[in-house]
Design an enzyme around this catalytic site. Sequence first.
Site, PDB file in Angstrom:
ATOM      1  CG  ASN A  60      -0.257  -6.959  -0.832  1.00  0.00           C
ATOM      2  OD1 ASN A  60      -1.029  -7.715  -2.040  1.00  0.00           O
ATOM      3  ND2 ASN A  60      -0.714  -6.809  -0.403  1.00  0.00           N
ATOM      4  CD  GLU A 105      -3.140  -1.308   2.322  1.00  0.00           C
ATOM      5  OE1 GLU A 105      -2.884  -0.501   3.287  1.00  0.00           O
ATOM      6  OE2 GLU A 105      -3.278  -2.689   2.679  1.00  0.00           O
ATOM      7  CD  GLU A 150      -4.119  -7.515   2.648  1.00  0.00           C
ATOM      8  OE1 GLU A 150      -5.272  -6.968   2.764  1.00  0.00           O
ATOM      9  OE2 GLU A 150      -3.020  -7.386   2.316  1.00  0.00           O
ATOM     10  CG  ASP A 165     -12.289  -8.550   2.349  1.00  0.00           C
ATOM     11  OD1 ASP A 165     -12.483  -7.930   1.890  1.00  0.00           O
ATOM     12  OD2 ASP A 165     -11.880  -8.489   3.443  1.00  0.00           O
ATOM     13  CG  HIS A 170      -9.938  -5.708   1.193  1.00  0.00           C
ATOM     14  ND1 HIS A 170      -9.897  -6.506   2.101  1.00  0.00           N
ATOM     15  CD2 HIS A 170      -8.101  -4.984   1.305  1.00  0.00           C
ATOM     16  CE1 HIS A 170      -8.490  -7.122   2.198  1.00  0.00           C
ATOM     17  NE2 HIS A 170      -7.968  -6.114   2.412  1.00  0.00           N
TER      18      HIS A 170
HETATM   19  O1  G3I Z   1      -3.203  -5.745  19.745  1.00  0.00           O
HETATM   20  C1  G3I Z   1      -4.287  -5.224  19.485  1.00  0.00           C
HETATM   21  C2  G3I Z   1      -4.160  -5.900  21.534  1.00  0.00           C
HETATM   22  O2  G3I Z   1      -3.796  -5.966  21.855  1.00  0.00           O
HETATM   23  C3  G3I Z   1      -6.089  -5.317  21.668  1.00  0.00           C
HETATM   24  O3  G3I Z   1      -6.401  -5.750  23.011  1.00  0.00           O
HETATM   25  C4  G3I Z   1      -7.251  -5.091  20.512  1.00  0.00           C
HETATM   26  C5  G3I Z   1      -8.448  -4.319  21.149  1.00  0.00           C
HETATM   27  O4  G3I Z   1      -8.789  -4.050  19.722  1.00  0.00           O
HETATM   28  O5  G3I Z   1      -6.297  -4.582  19.361  1.00  0.00           O
HETATM   29  C6  G3I Z   1      -5.392  -5.140  18.282  1.00  0.00           C
HETATM   30  O6  G3I Z   1      -5.371  -4.806  17.799  1.00  0.00           O
HETATM   31  C7  G3I Z   1      -5.635  -4.656  16.404  1.00  0.00           C
HETATM   32  C8  G3I Z   1      -5.401  -5.577  15.851  1.00  0.00           C
HETATM   33  O7  G3I Z   1      -5.697  -6.123  14.211  1.00  0.00           O
HETATM   34  C9  G3I Z   1      -4.655  -7.065  16.060  1.00  0.00           C
HETATM   35  O8  G3I Z   1      -5.894  -7.810  16.389  1.00  0.00           O
HETATM   36  C10 G3I Z   1      -6.306  -3.607  16.473  1.00  0.00           C
HETATM   37  O9  G3I Z   1      -6.884  -3.041  16.693  1.00  0.00           O
HETATM   38  C11 G3I Z   1      -6.609  -3.574  14.591  1.00  0.00           C
HETATM   39  O10 G3I Z   1      -7.319  -2.614  14.200  1.00  0.00           O
HETATM   40  C12 G3I Z   1      -5.938  -4.491  13.271  1.00  0.00           C
HETATM   41  O11 G3I Z   1      -7.004  -4.543  12.402  1.00  0.00           O
HETATM   42  C13 G3I Z   1      -6.009  -4.881  11.325  1.00  0.00           C
HETATM   43  C14 G3I Z   1      -5.978  -3.752  10.415  1.00  0.00           C
HETATM   44  O12 G3I Z   1      -5.510  -4.704   9.364  1.00  0.00           O
HETATM   45  C15 G3I Z   1      -4.902  -2.481  10.796  1.00  0.00           C
HETATM   46  O13 G3I Z   1      -4.192  -2.106  10.021  1.00  0.00           O
HETATM   47  C16 G3I Z   1      -7.025  -6.178  10.999  1.00  0.00           C
HETATM   48  O14 G3I Z   1      -6.957  -6.869  12.072  1.00  0.00           O
HETATM   49  C17 G3I Z   1      -6.429  -7.030   9.615  1.00  0.00           C
HETATM   50  O15 G3I Z   1      -7.005  -7.018   8.564  1.00  0.00           O
HETATM   51  C18 G3I Z   1      -5.480  -5.986   8.618  1.00  0.00           C
HETATM   52  O16 G3I Z   1      -5.729  -6.067   7.630  1.00  0.00           O
HETATM   53  C19 G3I Z   1      -5.258  -5.225   6.262  1.00  0.00           C
HETATM   54  C20 G3I Z   1      -4.132  -6.118   6.004  1.00  0.00           C
HETATM   55  O17 G3I Z   1      -2.642  -6.469   7.163  1.00  0.00           O
HETATM   56  C21 G3I Z   1      -3.242  -4.823   4.332  1.00  0.00           C
HETATM   57  N1  G3I Z   1      -4.459  -4.240   3.663  1.00  0.00           N
HETATM   58  C22 G3I Z   1      -5.610  -3.938   4.271  1.00  0.00           C
HETATM   59  C23 G3I Z   1      -5.952  -4.592   5.744  1.00  0.00           C
HETATM   60  C24 G3I Z   1      -7.541  -4.681   6.054  1.00  0.00           C
HETATM   61  O18 G3I Z   1      -7.575  -3.392   6.476  1.00  0.00           O
END
Ligand code: G3I
Length: 396
Positions: free
Chosen positions: A215, A169, A288, A290, A257
Amino acid sequence: MKLNRWLATGMVVAAAAVAGAAPATASHPVDPTQQSLGQLGLRHDLYIGTAVDMAALADPADPQYRATVSTEFSSVTAENVMKWETLEPTRGTYNFGPADELIAFAKRNNQKVRGHVLVWQNQLPAWLTTGVNNGTIGKDELRDILRNHITTVVKHFKGKIWQWDVVNEAVSDPWDSPPTLHYKGFWAQHLGPGYIADAFRWARAADPKALLFYNDYNIEAFGSGDPANDKTQFVYDLAKALLRDRVPIDGIGSQGHLGTQYGNYDTLQVAAALKKFAGLGLATAFTEVDVRSVMTPGVQAGDSGEINPRLQASAANYSVLLQACLADRHCLSYTVWGFTDKHSWVPGWFTNPPEGLATIMDENYQPKRAYNLMKADLIHSGPPYVLPRVPQKPRR
Ligand code: G3I
């Protein structure tokens, strides 16, 4: 694989290649509708993967999650645990445990692993962003930090990663400011766009055999052809420039997406884009996928008149990307970003308006129309239109 061998062995290979599958015999032919997505994909040498949420994988109260990851898919991607904030939460101290667990799980289940992600502006550790923002980490040190991180991580997983998302990105969107497409985010801001070529070179030096991908999202099809506003064209031009400069890039990952509220694309448009990237000598992958929907009050209340068109449109979009991938032999893998609405990033991310219903199985792991349509695409595709993949060799 030659065409006649594909015809003769395709179903047997598909049946036997994923863990736990019994090989087909003449007296016990395989019923393809009973095969997993992963098994059916291998008929085309195409790997069907999912992003994996490691907390869900380890949850004893949710055994269906683990069972489905192990049986349904031939490839896995860490949804979060290979990101910088998880791998190096404290400077110089690496936390490889969760990612190593996924690698071991994949090995047990005969699955390939996509490495996600080496360089991205999101999910960076606070020590890094704070240090840069308060000036204690300068440009030269930042470049050293990036090289060290890439080298340490890629060497740690050497030989275990099929495809690395090296840079993720890096390109802006037309709705960003300024609207003219440009290199965006932390790394471009602090190192300039040259970090992209550096990252690929450092990754190749650390593992010469892994395939190295750029990517991004919203690059499923070409638009105007003007790199000022056509992100696919911008990425195409980037890839071409990297290749011209002999940077070791092997593939382009198109995230996929999509949303049912958007126009999206048709199979021919997406296949044309894949073909154009393949024309540069690059592999491609959907990384990725969905397809989310707006959760109107009617949808949330269970109104089938509102739910059904969304499920249909979601299925159609999954199918568009899969058919396009099947049609281009350089498209090596198709990964969904989670497979059940029980564990999907979408509802937590898109809240106003709320969005959801993005994956191929519902919250109770019941396959949706999208799952069945993907299966049908994999079952009913074959010669002369669909042939096995052309394996990509890492570029020297
Ligand atoms: O790790 C913390 C945890 O300690 C805490 O308790 C919890 C409470 O909300 O948050 C946790 O962090 C989260 C993290 O995922 C791990 O689960 C974040 O809040 C959450 O924002 C984060 O979201 C991820 C997101 O990337 C962040 O940018 C999504 O799971 C993940 O699916 C998403 O994946 C991205 C790809 O890497 C790149 N392309 C887009 C895609 C979708 O956004």
